[in-house]
Design an enzyme around this catalytic site. Structure first.
Site, short mmCIF file in Angstrom:
data_model
loop_
_atom_site.label_atom_id
_atom_site.label_comp_id
_atom_site.label_asym_id
_atom_site.label_seq_id
_atom_site.Cartn_x
_atom_site.Cartn_y
_atom_site.Cartn_z
N ASP A 26 1.42 -2.91 -33.74
CA ASP A 26 1.56 -1.75 -33.83
C ASP A 26 1.11 -1.12 -32.47
O ASP A 26 1.51 0.15 -32.41
CB ASP A 26 0.52 -2.10 -34.75
CG ASP A 26 0.37 -2.43 -36.18
OD1 ASP A 26 -0.29 -2.15 -36.54
OD2 ASP A 26 1.81 -2.95 -36.21
N PRO A 72 0.82 -1.35 -0.27
CA PRO A 72 -0.08 0.02 -0.15
C PRO A 72 0.85 1.37 0.36
O PRO A 72 0.82 2.64 -0.65
CB PRO A 72 -0.75 0.01 1.28
CG PRO A 72 -0.71 -2.07 1.92
CD PRO A 72 0.62 -2.07 1.47
N GLU A 96 2.43 -8.54 8.59
CA GLU A 96 2.17 -6.66 8.64
C GLU A 96 3.41 -6.59 7.46
O GLU A 96 3.09 -4.88 7.42
CB GLU A 96 1.97 -6.20 9.43
CG GLU A 96 0.93 -6.67 10.74
CD GLU A 96 -0.24 -6.33 9.88
OE1 GLU A 96 -0.63 -5.38 9.79
OE2 GLU A 96 -1.32 -7.33 10.05
N ARG A 111 -1.28 -9.81 -21.66
CA ARG A 111 -2.09 -9.73 -22.23
C ARG A 111 -1.36 -8.21 -22.79
O ARG A 111 -1.82 -8.02 -23.88
CB ARG A 111 -3.65 -8.45 -21.61
CG ARG A 111 -3.55 -7.64 -20.69
CD ARG A 111 -4.83 -6.79 -20.80
NE ARG A 111 -5.51 -6.46 -21.35
CZ ARG A 111 -5.33 -4.88 -22.34
NH1 ARG A 111 -4.08 -4.40 -22.02
NH2 ARG A 111 -5.85 -4.60 -23.57
C1 4H7 Z 1 3.27 -4.99 2.13
C2 4H7 Z 1 2.74 -4.07 3.36
C3 4H7 Z 1 -0.63 -4.11 -1.33
C4 4H7 Z 1 2.34 -5.80 1.62
C5 4H7 Z 1 2.18 -4.65 4.00
C6 4H7 Z 1 -0.81 -5.26 -0.67
C7 4H7 Z 1 -2.89 -3.27 -0.83
C8 4H7 Z 1 -1.77 -3.49 -1.40
C9 4H7 Z 1 0.95 -6.41 2.54
C10 4H7 Z 1 0.95 -5.46 3.73
C11 4H7 Z 1 -1.27 -5.02 0.63
C12 4H7 Z 1 -2.01 -2.39 -2.62
C13 4H7 Z 1 -0.33 -6.44 5.93
C14 4H7 Z 1 -1.00 -4.27 5.16
C15 4H7 Z 1 -1.92 -6.31 6.11
C16 4H7 Z 1 -2.18 -4.78 5.78
C17 4H7 Z 1 -2.93 -5.27 6.96
C18 4H7 Z 1 -0.10 -6.95 1.65
N1 4H7 Z 1 -2.54 -4.05 0.71
N2 4H7 Z 1 -0.36 -5.00 4.20
N3 4H7 Z 1 -2.06 -5.88 6.72
N4 4H7 Z 1 -2.83 -1.63 -2.49
N5 4H7 Z 1 -1.24 -6.12 1.32
O1 4H7 Z 1 -1.97 -2.95 -3.40
#
Ligand code: 4H7
Length: 252
Positions: A163, A83, A110, A148
């Site tokens: 193309d 995220p 996490e 794709r």
């Molecule tokens: C990396 C770090 C991507 C991956 C933290 C991954 C949303 C996206 C994750 C986390 C993802 C996206 C672990 C953060 C679980 C939240 C409750 C895996 N979430 N998490 N936590 N937006 N989660 O691309």
């Protein structure tokens, strides 16, 4: 691809366009499980965070070993799905599709120890501002989005594909127009007459008008980034006039 849940990837690798890309040899995916790079009896991949707090982290050693092993087989930038990453868009998929190799890293718990981000991650990418339980689905989005675009994947439009490999893959400037197929009337709703007219100039015009109108209604910020020419502005005005007319009649 690095993940402690490698079987999740069957969903995308066994179906549709990515499956076809694999069979055609346009795409190759190798799965690396950090659990296979542990050295304790329990094959531990998680660890409590320093400083306390809820949840666990992926411990660095198995990740480092798995990434290094993947790199020795197929070197490419390491992309961490999180995220905190840069927002994924069509332009980025196009960029990724041009690379000879890519190492996708899906985090669980996490997230991962920051020192792996520092030492081995080249690019952090996010699908958007929402939370998933793991990076696997995000990685699958990247795989399908890239697959794709690979030359030789879309059987029927192969030449068109090549193309448009550059041009078509720029950030989609407009939303798509509505589409209709047979039958001509379905549940009392008729296909717009222009699409049955055989007048291809009018059809192109109608489709562009719908694309402009829908973009202005649903994603005005996309339109704000574009410079519409005279014809496009007129089509957008015509779309809005049509909408006003329909809502005055009460059948919007
Ligand atoms: C990396 C770090 C991507 C991956 C933290 C991954 C949303 C996206 C994750 C986390 C993802 C996206 C672990 C953060 C679980 C939240 C409750 C895996 N979430 N998490 N936590 N937006 N989660 O691309």
């Amino acid at each position: 691809m690095l993940s402690i849940f490698p079987r999740m990837f069957n969903a995308v690798l066994e179906n549709g366009i990515s499956a076809r890309a694999l069979h055609a040899g346009a795409l190759a995916v190798r799965l690396w499980n950090p659990r296979d790079f542990t050295d304790d009896a329990h094959r531990t991949v998680d660890q409590r965070p320093y400083g306390g707090g809820a949840g666990m982290l992926m411990k660095p050693a198995p990740l480092a070993a798995a990434i290094d092993a993947a790199r020795r087989v197929n070197d490419g930038p390491v992309v961490y799905l999180s995220p905190q990453g840069e927002r994924l868009d069509q332009r980025m998929l196009d960029e990724l599709a041009r690379l000879p190799a890519l190492i996708l890293l899906a985090g669980r718990y996490e997230g991962i120890d920051e020192r792996i981000v520092q030492s081995r991650v080249d690019r952090e990418i996010s699908l958007g501002d929402y939370v998933l339980a793991g990076g696997e689905l995000a990685a699958m989005v990247v795989i399908e989005g890239v697959a794709r675009l690979l030359p030789g994947v879309l059987g029927n439009q192969q030449s068109a594909r090549q193309d448009s490999f550059s041009a078509d893959s720029q950030p989609c400037p407009l939303l798509d127009c509505p589409h209709y197929t047979r039958p001509e009337v379905f549940e009392g709703r008729a296909v717009p007459a222009v699409l049955l007219s055989g007048n291809h100039g009018e059809i192109r015009r109608w489709r562009l008008m719908q694309a402009l109108g829908r973009t202005s209604e649903r994603r005005p910020e996309l339109l704000a980034g574009l410079k519409l020419d005279r014809r496009q502005s007129e089509l957008l005005k015509a779309y809005r006039r049509g909408k006003n007319f329909q809502s005055e009649r009460g059948d919007d």
